[in-house]
Write a protein that holds these residues in place. Structure first.
Motif, PDB file in Angstrom:
ATOM      1  N   GLY A 289       0.806  -1.199   0.000  1.00  0.00           N
ATOM      2  CA  GLY A 289       0.000   0.000   0.000  1.00  0.00           C
ATOM      3  C   GLY A 289       0.853   1.269   0.000  1.00  0.00           C
ATOM      4  O   GLY A 289       2.042   1.217   0.301  1.00  0.00           O
ATOM      5  N   PRO A 290       0.254   2.359  -0.381  1.00  0.00           N
ATOM      6  CA  PRO A 290      -1.122   2.444  -0.886  1.00  0.00           C
ATOM      7  C   PRO A 290      -1.218   1.966  -2.333  1.00  0.00           C
ATOM      8  O   PRO A 290      -0.217   1.975  -3.066  1.00  0.00           O
ATOM      9  N   THR A 291      -2.398   1.557  -2.747  1.00  0.00           N
ATOM     10  CA  THR A 291      -2.582   1.074  -4.112  1.00  0.00           C
ATOM     11  C   THR A 291      -2.539   2.203  -5.139  1.00  0.00           C
ATOM     12  O   THR A 291      -2.587   1.947  -6.340  1.00  0.00           O
ATOM     13  N   SER A 292      -2.453   3.444  -4.666  1.00  0.00           N
ATOM     14  CA  SER A 292      -2.277   4.563  -5.600  1.00  0.00           C
ATOM     15  C   SER A 292      -0.890   4.524  -6.236  1.00  0.00           C
ATOM     16  O   SER A 292      -0.647   5.144  -7.264  1.00  0.00           O
TER      17      SER A 292
ATOM     18  N   ARG B 272       1.503   2.891  -8.508  1.00  0.00           N
ATOM     19  CA  ARG B 272       1.223   2.041  -9.665  1.00  0.00           C
ATOM     20  C   ARG B 272       1.860   0.659  -9.529  1.00  0.00           C
ATOM     21  O   ARG B 272       1.251  -0.356  -9.894  1.00  0.00           O
ATOM     22  N   GLN B 273       3.085   0.617  -9.020  1.00  0.00           N
ATOM     23  CA  GLN B 273       3.761  -0.672  -8.883  1.00  0.00           C
ATOM     24  C   GLN B 273       2.982  -1.601  -7.957  1.00  0.00           C
ATOM     25  O   GLN B 273       2.882  -2.802  -8.214  1.00  0.00           O
ATOM     26  N   VAL B 274       2.430  -1.062  -6.888  1.00  0.00           N
ATOM     27  CA  VAL B 274       1.659  -1.869  -5.938  1.00  0.00           C
ATOM     28  C   VAL B 274       0.397  -2.407  -6.596  1.00  0.00           C
ATOM     29  O   VAL B 274       0.079  -3.601  -6.495  1.00  0.00           O
TER      30      VAL B 274
ATOM     31  N   ALA C 160      -3.879  -3.948   3.550  1.00  0.00           N
ATOM     32  CA  ALA C 160      -3.252  -2.658   3.245  1.00  0.00           C
ATOM     33  C   ALA C 160      -2.183  -2.333   4.281  1.00  0.00           C
ATOM     34  O   ALA C 160      -2.384  -2.531   5.482  1.00  0.00           O
ATOM     35  N   SER C 161      -1.039  -1.836   3.807  1.00  0.00           N
ATOM     36  CA  SER C 161       0.041  -1.439   4.711  1.00  0.00           C
ATOM     37  C   SER C 161       0.189   0.075   4.698  1.00  0.00           C
ATOM     38  O   SER C 161      -0.122   0.737   3.705  1.00  0.00           O
ATOM     39  N   GLU C 162       0.699   0.608   5.805  1.00  0.00           N
ATOM     40  CA  GLU C 162       0.940   2.050   5.904  1.00  0.00           C
ATOM     41  C   GLU C 162       2.324   2.360   5.343  1.00  0.00           C
ATOM     42  O   GLU C 162       3.241   2.721   6.077  1.00  0.00           O
ATOM     43  N   GLY C 163       2.478   2.181   4.066  1.00  0.00           N
ATOM     44  CA  GLY C 163       3.763   2.407   3.436  1.00  0.00           C
ATOM     45  C   GLY C 163       4.395   1.098   3.017  1.00  0.00           C
ATOM     46  O   GLY C 163       3.780   0.028   3.069  1.00  0.00           O
ATOM     47  N   MET C 164       5.679   1.196   2.596  1.00  0.00           N
ATOM     48  CA  MET C 164       6.368   0.038   2.023  1.00  0.00           C
ATOM     49  C   MET C 164       7.669  -0.244   2.762  1.00  0.00           C
ATOM     50  O   MET C 164       8.683  -0.588   2.166  1.00  0.00           O
TER      51      MET C 164
ATOM     52  N   ASP D 108      -0.258  -2.832  -9.758  1.00  0.00           N
ATOM     53  CA  ASP D 108       0.044  -3.793 -10.824  1.00  0.00           C
ATOM     54  C   ASP D 108       0.410  -5.162 -10.251  1.00  0.00           C
ATOM     55  O   ASP D 108       0.008  -6.205 -10.783  1.00  0.00           O
ATOM     56  N   ARG D 109       1.182  -5.177  -9.158  1.00  0.00           N
ATOM     57  CA  ARG D 109       1.570  -6.445  -8.541  1.00  0.00           C
ATOM     58  C   ARG D 109       0.355  -7.148  -7.956  1.00  0.00           C
ATOM     59  O   ARG D 109       0.229  -8.371  -8.040  1.00  0.00           O
ATOM     60  N   LEU D 110      -0.547  -6.378  -7.366  1.00  0.00           N
ATOM     61  CA  LEU D 110      -1.796  -6.939  -6.850  1.00  0.00           C
ATOM     62  C   LEU D 110      -2.631  -7.512  -7.987  1.00  0.00           C
ATOM     63  O   LEU D 110      -3.193  -8.609  -7.868  1.00  0.00           O
ATOM     64  N   GLN D 111      -2.717  -6.787  -9.072  1.00  0.00           N
ATOM     65  CA  GLN D 111      -3.502  -7.241 -10.219  1.00  0.00           C
ATOM     66  C   GLN D 111      -2.985  -8.573 -10.753  1.00  0.00           C
ATOM     67  O   GLN D 111      -3.756  -9.474 -11.080  1.00  0.00           O
ATOM     68  N   GLY D 112      -1.655  -8.703 -10.836  1.00  0.00           N
ATOM     69  CA  GLY D 112      -1.077  -9.951 -11.301  1.00  0.00           C
ATOM     70  C   GLY D 112      -1.379 -11.104 -10.357  1.00  0.00           C
ATOM     71  O   GLY D 112      -1.676 -12.231 -10.795  1.00  0.00           O
ATOM     72  N   ALA D 113      -1.316 -10.830  -9.039  1.00  0.00           N
ATOM     73  CA  ALA D 113      -1.627 -11.864  -8.051  1.00  0.00           C
ATOM     74  C   ALA D 113      -3.086 -12.294  -8.150  1.00  0.00           C
ATOM     75  O   ALA D 113      -3.410 -13.492  -8.079  1.00  0.00           O
ATOM     76  N   GLN D 114      -3.967 -11.337  -8.341  1.00  0.00           N
ATOM     77  CA  GLN D 114      -5.390 -11.653  -8.481  1.00  0.00           C
ATOM     78  C   GLN D 114      -5.642 -12.519  -9.711  1.00  0.00           C
ATOM     79  O   GLN D 114      -6.484 -13.420  -9.696  1.00  0.00           O
TER      80      GLN D 114
END
Length: 337
Positions: free
Chosen positions: A187-190, A192-194, A217-221, A196-202
């Motif tokens: 997170g946040p999913t705003s 783009r890399q996050v 969701a995480s408060e940062g990376m 896209d990686r979520l989309q691939g996992a889904q």
């Protein structure tokens, strides 16, 4: 206090014209060897240092390249920056680094600063959509290349990694080890890399009718953000624990690993398999060596400089989007269930 020697001082000391000193500094082929040696000797004796700022004002640009990354504390970006610096030095340029910290306002300030410094061009891993701002930069003669973000080739050149494919690789690997209750941490999913990686996992989970994917969701990376998610999972208890976790980067994964293993309540990979993204150096040296999706950081940094050099040197540059394919690196953290 002794004042700094000027180019006029050098000319007087060497008994030549100011223009001759300028030629020695900028166009040495135009000056005879004997005169050149006399000027260089005067420069050495007076301790003259050329005023590069003044030269930049006359030329309209400098020998520097601006580079803005999302988080310089992340070893992934550190490796990209190092590769960019090495490549830039080959072209006689230097890299000025800015860390946006995922903050759009801070990113905007760095863009302003680099424009004031008359950089040759800008490399940027943007926080959000900065298309309009970068269009304005280009109109003012500052070409831009997006780093770790795919761009519309009609507007910008870019160098990136196929994060959708990387997310798919990570989740499919967990599924192939027999895991079915997966969780995605990021997170946040705003970013783009996050997303896209979520989309691939889904996409990978969607291929298995008996598999599920929970988004945490995480408060940062960062490692601390990962530990926070891990602590939450520990509180939920064994009955509600996913059996496979995919983290959007290795820092998050290391934080989750710390939380799960510090209590000695959960075992990795026996109770939960864990995979990260980026394959930073710390991944292999973790308490449980971390499986990860490897990104070619050296190629990203080097290619970014090459694309920017093409933009700087061409009157009518053709924008290019270079996309690298990530690779799965399997270690102990994703052993068989």
């Amino acid at each position: 206090m002794n004042r700094t020697a000027s180019i006029k001082d050098v000319a007087n000391h060497a008994s030549v014209a100011v223009g001759t000193v300028s030629n020695v500094l900028n166009y040495p082929d135009r000056v005879s060897q004997r005169t050149k040696e006399r000027v260089l000797k005067a420069i050495d004796e007076l301790g003259f240092v050329r005023n590069d700022a003044a030269r930049q004002l006359r030329a309209g640009h400098s020998r520097t390249v601006g580079l803005i990354v999302l988080d310089v504390g992340n070893p992934f970006f550190t490796s990209v920056v190092r590769a960019a610096e090495d490549a830039a030095s080959v072209h006689g340029s230097a890299v000025l680094l800015g860390d946006s910290g995922h903050d759009a306002g801070r990113e905007a300030n760095y863009i302003d600063l680099f424009q004031e410094q008359r950089v040759q061009g800008l490399l940027i891993s943007p926080v959000g959509d900065v298309t309009e701002r970068l269009d304005l930069l280009r109109e003012r003669g500052v070409p831009t290349v997006l780093v770790d973000r795919l761009a519309d080739e009609s507007r910008f050149s870019s160098v990136s990694v196929d994060d959708d494919a990387g997310g798919y690789l990570a989740a499919r690997h967990l599924l192939e080890t027999g895991r079915r209750r997966l969780a995605f941490v990021g997170g946040p999913t705003s970013i783009r890399q996050v997303s896209d990686r979520l989309q691939g996992a889904q996409r990978a989970v969607g291929e298995k009718p008996d598999a599920t994917l929970e988004v945490l969701a995480s408060e940062g990376m960062t490692v601390l953000a990962g530990r926070s998610v891990g602590n939450m999972l520990v509180e939920r208890g064994r009955a509600d624990l996913p059996d496979g976790i995919f983290c959007a980067n290795d820092l998050l994964a290391l934080g989750v690993m710390q939380s799960l293993t510090m209590t000695h309540t959960f075992r990795i990979p026996e109770d939960v398999a864990l995979i990260g993204y980026d394959d930073i150096d710390f991944a292999v040296s973790a308490v449980v060596p971390l499986s990860s999706i490897q990104q070619p950081t050296e190629a990203l940094g080097r290619t970014a400089i090459e694309l920017l050099t093409e933009e700087v040197e061409s009157q009518n540059p053709t924008h290019r989007a270079v996309v690298f394919t990530p690779e799965l690196v399997v270690r102990q953290s994703t052993g068989k269930a």
